[in-house]
Design a protein around this motif. Structure first.
Motif, mmCIF file in Angstrom:
data_model
loop_
_atom_site.group_PDB
_atom_site.id
_atom_site.type_symbol
_atom_site.label_atom_id
_atom_site.label_comp_id
_atom_site.label_asym_id
_atom_site.label_seq_id
_atom_site.Cartn_x
_atom_site.Cartn_y
_atom_site.Cartn_z
ATOM 1 N N SER A 73 -3.227 1.756 14.181
ATOM 2 C CA SER A 73 -2.032 2.395 13.860
ATOM 3 C C SER A 73 -2.098 2.913 12.254
ATOM 4 C CB SER A 73 -0.908 1.296 14.038
ATOM 5 O OG SER A 73 -0.195 1.320 12.750
ATOM 6 N N GLU A 75 -0.642 2.637 9.896
ATOM 7 C CA GLU A 75 0.025 1.824 8.994
ATOM 8 C C GLU A 75 -1.125 0.712 8.481
ATOM 9 O OE1 GLU A 75 2.474 1.870 6.512
ATOM 10 O OE2 GLU A 75 2.386 3.938 7.441
ATOM 11 N N LYS A 80 -3.771 -0.027 2.192
ATOM 12 C CA LYS A 80 -2.309 -0.365 2.505
ATOM 13 C C LYS A 80 -1.953 -1.778 2.378
ATOM 14 C CE LYS A 80 -0.909 3.763 4.329
ATOM 15 N NZ LYS A 80 -0.452 4.830 5.507
ATOM 16 N N ARG A 84 0.310 -4.130 -0.183
ATOM 17 C CA ARG A 84 1.221 -5.119 0.172
ATOM 18 C C ARG A 84 0.720 -6.601 -0.335
ATOM 19 N NH1 ARG A 84 0.386 -2.561 5.453
ATOM 20 N NH2 ARG A 84 1.870 -0.954 5.689
ATOM 21 N N ASP B 2 3.800 7.180 0.073
ATOM 22 C CA ASP B 2 3.750 5.665 1.053
ATOM 23 C C ASP B 2 4.325 4.539 0.783
ATOM 24 O OD1 ASP B 2 1.233 6.566 2.685
ATOM 25 O OD2 ASP B 2 0.102 6.611 0.658
ATOM 26 N N GLU B 3 4.726 3.865 1.551
ATOM 27 C CA GLU B 3 5.548 2.660 1.203
ATOM 28 C C GLU B 3 5.491 1.751 -0.085
ATOM 29 O OE1 GLU B 3 5.815 0.032 4.699
ATOM 30 O OE2 GLU B 3 7.234 -1.002 3.904
#
Lengths: 337, 333
Positions: A73, A75, A80, A84, B2-3
């Motif tokens: 995916s 995401e 990323k 996070r 982006d987030e």
């Protein structure tokens, strides 16, 4: 149309940067092959690395190019996941990852070991050093690949229609000229081992065209300043000692027997897949992006409907747009005018 | 956006540009900020130039300089690129708990040396000490105020036919930092080009209205700056690859590692756009300075292909110079 394939991502990059495709004679095409380490890594392997990075007390160490590649995916990427809060470290060498593990014995360090024969000896040297120093919180997620089985798989595909190969100079430094003799000997295909300067590539393309025209397929090495007939004996001995051939899933090419390296015998203790109980599937999920076809030379980057539109280096859909060795990234960054 | 903010947002390329355009300008946008120059020109009896920059370089000490020298030169350069003669600086330190005082002493000494050479004063500042792990040793922010000496420096002043000059070989700082961080990758005799460019800029101000634009190609390198300038001025560039100076050591290291010197950072180079008939004079002015002795004319501004810098290779092909997408990484194989 004469279809020549440069196997190696570094060739793809050099060809794009010097704008060499613009200068090819009419009726000659240069296509990218399955020689970009990040590009051939299936999305399921990225998912596995992301899931490793989510584990407590575990750091995933990776080359920078792997950070932005999306998994199954968009995401799911290591970059990323790092933003996070996961522990993901960019390293330039597996030895960096090993040093981190030595300094921080309470934390597991997993090195994402991508690459071809060029990168394999360095990765194996880190495993060997870990064994000598008895570093047990270091392991390698083995994504190392062999180029020959991939080229054979490509040639077994009737759609590929390749008339000659520009063979990767860096891989040949390790495996020697002998690693590419199968092309003329078994497939009657022209093959030239090339360096990476524009002049090296030009000379090699000229020789390939001569072989095609004169129907004289043979292996020619134009990169003799670096590549010997037998390769690097120390590196080959290390690979022989520490690994056994293993099957692996490739993006675009599917599962190929004997196309990867598994850590052998007592070195298997440093295999992250064994250590953390990860197994990759034998089939890859379908992806929207057409990187799989790009790395098999079936389409050129511009033939993908997403190229330069929704897929750019800032927001890549697939690995070919991410890696500096990727065909789409080279074609987009160094687009001709 | 982006987030989450990924490292790519700090690379100086397109993601950094998105961060500025999508989060910062909507919040604070005004005519001074929105021009997105290296510094702002402020009104008053005497027009002022104001700029600021934060320095988070790792390692803190590198061949050719350290974070202190960099923090002073970086802001002096930004003020000078906007047409100002630097006068006053602020200097703020964010220090990680446990940082060696001796290192701080050395860093401040080299910052002070640059301040003295430049004839400016540090007139305000701040210090914070944060818990171990909250910052990487030492971060420095500097801001600079200068008096405007050269009004009108702007991409909007560029015209087709103008000459594009660079003050010397490109990519040294970026490569030096990379190799200082990863010494096992490659041994190379490289050092950062970190230098105060204000004296060279002041010499170029002598060209008057024939000096159109100055920019220092830091993060993102020459390619990113030219791509952004072409876009904002809606003009093209015609550049000859073989005339772009790159030191042999930088070129070789880039070839080995799979990097492009045109995207590598500089900390002591400027790009100047001048009227065509002043190109030789501008080159001569730059060459008076040791950091400008290899200055070169690399191309021209053109009306064709607006928004696009086009690079002509020595092989007879041509390609676009595009803005850096994210950080450059060495190749794997």
């Amino acid at each position: 149309m004469i279809r020549l394939m440069e196997i190696c991502g570094t060739h793809t990059h050099a060809i794009a940067r010097a704008g060499l495709k613009q200068l090819l004679p009419e009726g000659v095409k240069l296509l990218s092959g399955p020689g970009c380490p990040v590009c051939v890594t299936p999305p399921e392997a990225i998912d596995a690395l992301v899931s490793l990075a989510r584990r407590p007390h575990l750091t995933v160490c990776t080359y920078g190019d792997m950070l932005r590649v999306p998994g199954t995916s968009p995401e799911l990427s290591l970059l990323k996941e790092k933003a996070r809060g996961a522990r993901v470290e960019m390293v330039f060498s597996p030895m960096d990852a090993l040093s981190m593990a030595e300094r921080d014995p309470g934390q597991e360090y997993v090195f994402a070991g991508v690459g071809f024969e060029t990168t394999a000896p360095g990765t194996l040297a880190a495993v060997k050093a870990a064994r000598v120093k008895n570093v047990s919180n270091f392991s390698v997620f083995m994504l190392l690949r062999r180029i020959e089985p991939a080229v054979r798989a490509l040639l077994a595909d009737s759609e590929s229609r390749i008339d000659g190969f520009l063979c990767p100079g860096h891989v040949a430094v390790i495996i020697g000229e002998k690693g590419f003799r199968f092309l003329p000997e078994e497939y009657r295909l022209p093959a030239v081992i090339s360096g990476f300067e524009p002049a090296d590539i030009w000379l090699s393309v000229k020789e390939l065209l001569r072989q095609v025209r004169e129907k004289d397929p043979r292996l020619v090495n134009t990169y003799t300043r670096a590549v010997s007939p037998e390769g690097n004996p120390l590196a080959l001995a290390l690979m022989e000692e520490m690994t056994r051939p293993d099957g692996a899933l490739w993006r675009g090419l599917g599962y190929i027997e004997g196309s990867a390296y598994a850590l052998n015998g007592e070195y298997a203790a440093w295999d992250a897949a064994i250590k953390f109980g990860i197994s990759l599937p034998r089939q890859t999920a379908p992806t929207a992006c057409r990187c799989g076809e790009v790395i098999c030379g079936k389409i050129e980057p511009a033939g993908c409907p997403f190229f330069g539109k929704v897929c750019t280096p800032e927001a890549p859909l697939g690995p070919c747009m991410v890696s500096s060795e990727g065909s789409c990234a080279a074609a987009w960054t160094y687009r001709s005018f | 956006m982006d987030e989450y903010i990924t490292l790519d947002y700090g690379s100086g390329g397109r993601k950094t540009s998105a961060l500025i355009r999508e989060l910062i300008l909507p919040a604070f946008g005004n005519s001074f900020l929105s021009s997105l120059g290296d510094g702002a020109v402020l009104p008053g009896a005497e027009q002022l130039v104001f700029s600021t920059d934060s320095f988070v370089v790792s390692p803190l000490f590198f061949p050719g300089g350290n974070i202190g020298k960099l923090a002073v030169c970086g802001t002096l350069n930004d003020v000078a690129m906007a047409g100002g003669e630097p006068k006053y600086l602020s200097l703020s330190l964010v220090i990680e708990e446990g940082f060696p005082t001796e290192d701080l002493r050395k860093i401040l000494a080299s910052a002070a040396e640059e301040v003295k050479k430049a004839g400016v004063s540090v007139v305000t500042g701040d210090t914070k000490v944060v818990e171990k792990g909250s910052c990487d040793g030492l971060f420095i922010n500097t801001a600079g105020i200068g008096v405007l000496k050269q009004p009108g420096l702007s991409p909007a002043a560029m015209k087709a036919g103008d000459a594009v000059l660079v003050s010397g070989p490109l990519g040294n700082h970026g490569l030096t930092i990379l190799l200082a961080r990863h010494p096992q990758m490659l041994e190379a005799d490289l050092s950062s080009d970190c230098a105060d460019l204000a004296p060279m800029a002041a010499a170029l101000y002598g060209l008057g209205a024939d000096l159109k634009m100055l920019r220092d190609p830091t993060r993102g390198g020459l390619a990113t700056v030219l791509a952004e300038l072409a876009e904002s001025a809606d003009l093209g560039f015609e550049l000859a690859e073989k005339s772009i100076p790159v030191d042999p050591a930088v070129r070789t290291a880039c070839e080995l590692l799979g990097l492009d010197p045109l995207y590598s950072a500089n900390e002591g180079k400027l790009i100047a756009v001048v009227s065509a008939n002043k190109a030789e004079e501008a080159l001569a002015l730059m060459k008076q300075f040791p950091e400008g002795r290899n200055a070169a004319l690399i191309g021209t501004v053109c009306a064709e292909h607006p928004g696009l810098p086009v690079l002509r290779t020595p092989w007879g092909s041509s390609r676009l110079l595009t803005a850096l997408a994210g950080a450059q990484f060495p190749r794997i194989c």
